[in-house]
Design a protein around this motif. Structure first.
Motif, mmCIF file in Angstrom:
data_model
loop_
_atom_site.group_PDB
_atom_site.id
_atom_site.type_symbol
_atom_site.label_atom_id
_atom_site.label_comp_id
_atom_site.label_asym_id
_atom_site.label_seq_id
_atom_site.Cartn_x
_atom_site.Cartn_y
_atom_site.Cartn_z
ATOM 1 N N GLN A 152 0.972 -1.194 -0.072
ATOM 2 C CA GLN A 152 -0.043 0.136 0.128
ATOM 3 C C GLN A 152 0.626 1.250 0.064
ATOM 4 N N LYS A 153 2.059 1.111 -0.033
ATOM 5 C CA LYS A 153 3.002 2.177 0.001
ATOM 6 C C LYS A 153 2.498 3.402 -0.819
ATOM 7 N N SER A 154 2.510 3.244 -2.242
ATOM 8 C CA SER A 154 2.160 4.191 -2.945
ATOM 9 C C SER A 154 0.816 5.242 -2.582
ATOM 10 N N GLN A 155 -0.088 4.488 -2.098
ATOM 11 C CA GLN A 155 -1.551 5.178 -1.697
ATOM 12 C C GLN A 155 -1.191 5.882 -0.234
ATOM 13 N N LEU A 156 -0.358 5.220 0.620
ATOM 14 C CA LEU A 156 -0.081 5.900 1.702
ATOM 15 C C LEU A 156 0.756 7.136 1.565
ATOM 16 N N LEU A 157 1.789 7.145 0.503
ATOM 17 C CA LEU A 157 2.545 8.428 0.381
ATOM 18 C C LEU A 157 1.531 9.449 -0.323
ATOM 19 N N LYS A 158 0.589 9.085 -1.218
ATOM 20 C CA LYS A 158 -0.330 10.022 -1.889
ATOM 21 C C LYS A 158 -1.134 10.677 -0.568
ATOM 22 N N LYS A 159 -1.519 9.820 0.417
ATOM 23 C CA LYS A 159 -2.170 10.699 1.437
ATOM 24 C C LYS A 159 -1.196 11.510 2.158
ATOM 25 N N MET A 160 0.139 11.163 2.375
ATOM 26 C CA MET A 160 1.033 11.985 2.854
ATOM 27 C C MET A 160 1.131 13.425 2.171
ATOM 28 N N GLU A 161 1.345 13.061 0.707
ATOM 29 C CA GLU A 161 1.533 14.133 -0.211
ATOM 30 C C GLU A 161 0.273 15.329 0.325
ATOM 31 N N MET A 167 -0.766 21.553 4.890
ATOM 32 C CA MET A 167 -0.222 22.427 5.522
ATOM 33 C C MET A 167 0.147 23.663 4.874
ATOM 34 N N GLY A 168 0.150 24.087 3.783
ATOM 35 C CA GLY A 168 0.381 25.291 3.398
ATOM 36 C C GLY A 168 1.602 25.625 2.429
ATOM 37 N N ARG A 169 2.626 26.187 3.047
ATOM 38 C CA ARG A 169 3.604 26.716 2.473
ATOM 39 C C ARG A 169 4.867 25.596 2.099
ATOM 40 N N LEU A 170 4.537 24.403 2.545
ATOM 41 C CA LEU A 170 5.582 23.255 2.150
ATOM 42 C C LEU A 170 5.278 22.861 0.687
ATOM 43 N N ASP A 171 6.386 22.439 -0.244
ATOM 44 C CA ASP A 171 6.468 21.940 -1.329
ATOM 45 C C ASP A 171 5.924 20.499 -1.239
ATOM 46 N N ALA A 172 4.723 20.000 -1.465
ATOM 47 C CA ALA A 172 4.161 18.827 -1.274
ATOM 48 C C ALA A 172 4.871 17.728 -2.101
ATOM 49 N N LYS A 173 5.287 18.250 -3.438
ATOM 50 C CA LYS A 173 6.043 17.164 -4.320
ATOM 51 C C LYS A 173 7.465 16.927 -3.623
ATOM 52 N N GLU A 174 8.174 17.959 -3.179
ATOM 53 C CA GLU A 174 9.345 17.726 -2.672
ATOM 54 C C GLU A 174 9.310 16.871 -1.255
ATOM 55 N N GLU A 175 8.488 17.223 -0.455
ATOM 56 C CA GLU A 175 8.359 16.551 0.679
ATOM 57 C C GLU A 175 7.925 15.057 0.361
ATOM 58 N N THR A 176 7.159 14.827 -0.517
ATOM 59 C CA THR A 176 6.663 13.271 -0.919
ATOM 60 C C THR A 176 7.884 12.593 -1.458
ATOM 61 N N ARG A 177 9.049 13.231 -2.454
ATOM 62 C CA ARG A 177 10.055 12.585 -2.556
ATOM 63 C C ARG A 177 11.026 12.256 -1.361
ATOM 64 N N GLU A 178 10.877 13.487 -0.510
ATOM 65 C CA GLU A 178 11.716 13.013 0.861
ATOM 66 C C GLU A 178 10.971 11.545 1.558
ATOM 67 N N LEU A 179 9.971 11.715 1.645
ATOM 68 C CA LEU A 179 9.068 10.663 2.185
ATOM 69 C C LEU A 179 9.544 9.330 1.371
ATOM 70 N N ASN A 180 9.418 9.274 0.102
ATOM 71 C CA ASN A 180 9.775 8.351 -0.594
ATOM 72 C C ASN A 180 11.234 7.535 -0.191
ATOM 73 N N ARG A 181 12.084 8.507 -0.134
ATOM 74 C CA ARG A 181 13.522 8.431 0.244
ATOM 75 C C ARG A 181 13.702 7.571 1.432
ATOM 76 N N LYS A 182 12.901 8.325 2.603
ATOM 77 C CA LYS A 182 13.223 7.885 3.833
ATOM 78 C C LYS A 182 12.401 6.589 4.106
ATOM 79 N N TYR A 183 11.346 6.555 3.636
ATOM 80 C CA TYR A 183 10.330 5.214 3.895
ATOM 81 C C TYR A 183 10.152 4.204 2.651
ATOM 82 N N ARG A 184 11.264 3.880 2.082
ATOM 83 C CA ARG A 184 11.344 3.037 1.025
ATOM 84 C C ARG A 184 11.151 1.779 1.309
#
Length: 184
Positions: A152-161, A167-184
């Motif tokens: 389910q990782k891709s679905q979970l990461l989309k929810k995190m994105e 949250m507003g000012r954060l770059d959601a795509k960049e944060e999602t890339r970071e989540l993908n890197r950390k939680y591979r």
């Protein structure tokens, strides 16, 4: 469970016991359970410090009313010391169970991280984590959650994105890339 609070004999103020002092209480608690009493030499070996350091710390614990101690004698916890020691062991056991049986960490890492976290986590968080561990240990998913996560990782990461985006000012795509890197 309560925090390790002690009342200072000097000023009557209630203070939180430091993690270092809590470690000594925990070591003495374990030694008393295993051997009937603790010895300065065994405390020094377990804590990885000199006997001089142990002697100084035992004097502090005695002044706080947590140990019955005289030089060159057996060391015993007072009733208050045993209460704190039991609470610390309980905290450690909850974290250890979580790290070993829920997160599936190895024993050495589970013990090391449990030892760090037992001193800084509020009692309400410990209570709820204990409930969670008991619940998870009774569920089949406890042993297979990592496979379910991978599926389910891709679905979970989309929810995190989406959460990052909300949250507003954060770059959601960049944060999602970071989540993908950390939680591979």
């Amino acid at each position: 469970m309560t925090e390790a609070l002690i009342t200072s004999e000097r000023d009557g103020q209630e203070k939180k016991l430091s993690p270092v002092l809590e470690n000594y209480v925990e070591i003495i608690f374990k030694e008393e359970a295993r051997e009937g009493a603790a010895r300065a030499k065994s405390i020094a070996e377990i804590a990885g410090v000199s006997r001089c350091t142990v002697t100084s710390t035992l004097k502090t614990l005695k002044s706080l009313g947590l140990v019955a101690y005289e030089p060159y004698s057996f060391i015993h916890l007072t009733e208050e010391g045993r209460r704190i020691g039991r609470d610390l062991m309980h905290r450690h056991a909850i974290f250890r169970e979580f790290f070993l049986h829920v997160l599936h960490l190895d024993e050495a890492q589970a013990d090391a991280v449990a030892c760090e976290m037992e001193h800084v986590t509020p009692p309400e968080v410990i209570r709820r984590l204990g409930q969670f561990v008991l619940f998870m240990r009774s569920q089949e998913i406890c042993d297979t959650w990592q496979e379910a996560y991978e599926a389910q990782k891709s679905q979970l990461l989309k929810k995190m994105e989406q959460a990052w985006s909300d949250m507003g000012r954060l770059d959601a795509k960049e944060e999602t890339r970071e989540l993908n890197r950390k939680y591979r």
